[in-house]
Design an enzyme around this catalytic site. Sequence first.
Site, short mmCIF file in Angstrom:
data_model
loop_
_atom_site.label_atom_id
_atom_site.label_comp_id
_atom_site.label_asym_id
_atom_site.label_seq_id
_atom_site.Cartn_x
_atom_site.Cartn_y
_atom_site.Cartn_z
N SER A 1 4.60 -1.83 14.66
CA SER A 1 3.26 -1.23 14.63
C SER A 1 2.84 -1.07 13.19
O SER A 1 3.65 -1.18 12.28
CB SER A 1 3.27 0.13 15.32
OG SER A 1 3.85 1.11 14.48
N ASP B 1 5.62 -11.74 10.06
CA ASP B 1 4.82 -10.58 10.50
C ASP B 1 3.35 -10.84 10.17
O ASP B 1 2.59 -11.23 11.06
CB ASP B 1 5.35 -9.30 9.83
CG ASP B 1 4.57 -8.06 10.26
OD1 ASP B 1 3.72 -8.18 11.15
OD2 ASP B 1 4.80 -6.97 9.69
N LYS C 1 2.50 -7.14 16.78
CA LYS C 1 1.86 -5.82 16.70
C LYS C 1 0.53 -5.89 17.44
O LYS C 1 -0.23 -6.85 17.27
CB LYS C 1 1.61 -5.43 15.23
CG LYS C 1 2.89 -5.16 14.46
CD LYS C 1 2.61 -4.89 12.99
CE LYS C 1 3.93 -4.71 12.25
NZ LYS C 1 3.76 -4.78 10.79
N LYS D 1 11.93 -1.39 3.09
CA LYS D 1 10.79 -2.03 2.46
C LYS D 1 11.18 -2.55 1.08
O LYS D 1 11.91 -1.89 0.34
CB LYS D 1 9.63 -1.04 2.35
CG LYS D 1 9.01 -0.70 3.70
CD LYS D 1 8.26 -1.89 4.30
CE LYS D 1 7.49 -1.52 5.55
NZ LYS D 1 6.77 -2.69 6.11
N ASP E 1 12.07 -5.83 4.79
CA ASP E 1 10.68 -6.30 4.91
C ASP E 1 10.06 -6.41 3.53
O ASP E 1 9.82 -5.41 2.87
CB ASP E 1 9.87 -5.33 5.78
CG ASP E 1 8.47 -5.86 6.09
OD1 ASP E 1 8.12 -6.95 5.58
OD2 ASP E 1 7.73 -5.18 6.83
N ARG F 1 0.81 -1.22 0.00
CA ARG F 1 0.00 0.00 0.00
C ARG F 1 0.85 1.26 0.00
O ARG F 1 2.04 1.23 0.27
CB ARG F 1 -0.91 0.03 1.23
CG ARG F 1 -0.12 0.02 2.54
CD ARG F 1 -1.04 -0.19 3.73
NE ARG F 1 -0.32 -0.09 4.99
CZ ARG F 1 -0.73 0.61 6.03
NH1 ARG F 1 -1.85 1.29 5.97
NH2 ARG F 1 -0.04 0.65 7.15
N MET G 1 1.15 1.73 10.42
CA MET G 1 1.30 3.18 10.35
C MET G 1 0.15 3.73 11.19
O MET G 1 -0.98 3.79 10.75
CB MET G 1 1.23 3.63 8.89
CG MET G 1 1.57 5.07 8.67
SD MET G 1 3.08 5.63 9.50
CE MET G 1 4.39 4.90 8.52
N GLU H 1 11.97 -9.97 6.75
CA GLU H 1 10.63 -10.08 7.32
C GLU H 1 9.61 -10.46 6.24
O GLU H 1 9.61 -9.90 5.15
CB GLU H 1 10.28 -8.71 7.91
CG GLU H 1 9.05 -8.67 8.76
CD GLU H 1 8.89 -7.29 9.41
OE1 GLU H 1 9.90 -6.65 9.78
OE2 GLU H 1 7.75 -6.86 9.54
N THR I 1 12.18 3.23 9.18
CA THR I 1 11.73 2.49 8.00
C THR I 1 11.98 3.31 6.74
O THR I 1 11.79 4.54 6.74
CB THR I 1 10.22 2.17 8.13
OG1 THR I 1 10.03 1.41 9.31
CG2 THR I 1 9.72 1.39 6.93
N ASP J 1 8.70 3.20 14.55
CA ASP J 1 8.97 4.54 14.04
C ASP J 1 7.75 5.23 13.44
O ASP J 1 7.86 6.38 12.99
CB ASP J 1 10.12 4.52 13.02
CG ASP J 1 9.79 3.67 11.80
OD1 ASP J 1 9.25 2.55 11.99
OD2 ASP J 1 10.08 4.09 10.67
MG LIG Z 1 6.26 -6.09 8.30
#
Ligand SMILES: [Mg+2]
Length: 363
Positions: free
Chosen positions: A295, A243, A267, A162, A190, A24, A297, A218, A135, A322
């Site tokens: 977490s 995750d 999370k 990412k 990730d 996303r 966003m 991840e 991140t 973060d």
């Molecule tokens: Mg992740």
Amino acid sequence: MKIRNIIPSCQTIPLIKPFITALRKVTSIEFVMIRVLLEDGTEGVGTASPTVVITGDSLQGIESAVQTILSPLLIGREIEQIAALSQTIQHSCIGNTSAKAGMEIALFDAYAKKLNVPLFQLFGGKTNTLQNDMTISINETDRMVKDAVEGVKKGFNALKIKAGLDVAEDHERIQAIREEVGPLIEIRVDANQGWTKKEAVRIIDGWEKAGLNINLVEQPVAAWDLASLKYVTDRVNTPIMADESVFSPKQALELVQMRAVDWLNIKLMKAGGIFRAMHIADIAQAGGIPCMIGSMMESGTGVLAAAHIAAAHPNIKKIDLDAPLWLKGSDFKAFPFKGPTIVLSEKPGIGYDFMENSGGGEA
Ligand SMILES: [Mg+2]
């Protein structure tokens, strides 16, 4: 002390810059702030953030779950019975993990205020100081390198990069970032489910052969595909973390028993609350698997609650919190998320005064 009222309100905070992953692109966050009022006037606050592509929870769905499902079951109950209240929350409906988490954070904030202790001390109080990571969104390679260097200049020793949108570019991007930030910075990658199992093995193997020293990777493959997660874990030396594959304690147990991963990412919005996040950390500890806490966003309040858990649980060994650093504003005063170090307040509960209207103000 009885719960007198529960008040949810929908809020929005814009981001400083877009957050882009394989799943996303986000330019602002929405969340439901949940205020729990006790009969003596004590107030607890929690937040729930929607992430439809991960949890399936929408803003309106969360607000409705709090108003129509959770609140009627909790109003009039005693805050001191918080474990029983948590059971009520968990058994109230299937799914809706974000609403459940936000509700439980608010209850814990009120409960810790009644006991006059900060949340992390209520849970065991390992430390009050945590080292956060930064991140790096998916972008053109040059931009990602620039963002990574900027993060290092701000003092971050760990970067979470990412990946997962384009296998060929992922290799080049990570190599370029490693060359620019030098060998001492911890690099976490990730993929957000973006690779097949064979792509994952090939790309991670390439990084190992190039000596890029990737700290962990991840969620390389689809969330549902635990067999492929194990396939990757068994074939590379780089530690693999689940995750999106781990929401519940039950899923944690399955991953631990399969030895499908080397790390779990906890999370609150996936787990459905603080108790269940702690259960996941306990299960992983019993199986010799360490955890990171992360977490979505999301708002500062929800992330701060996660920080309190990380500061207490001995098996939470990496911090990926973060999200509040991306917000152009705050949901509480005296914002503690600034650089790489999070220092938790000694004030009771989550430890901050909440804004009356959080949207818009500069942090
Ligand atoms: Mg992740």
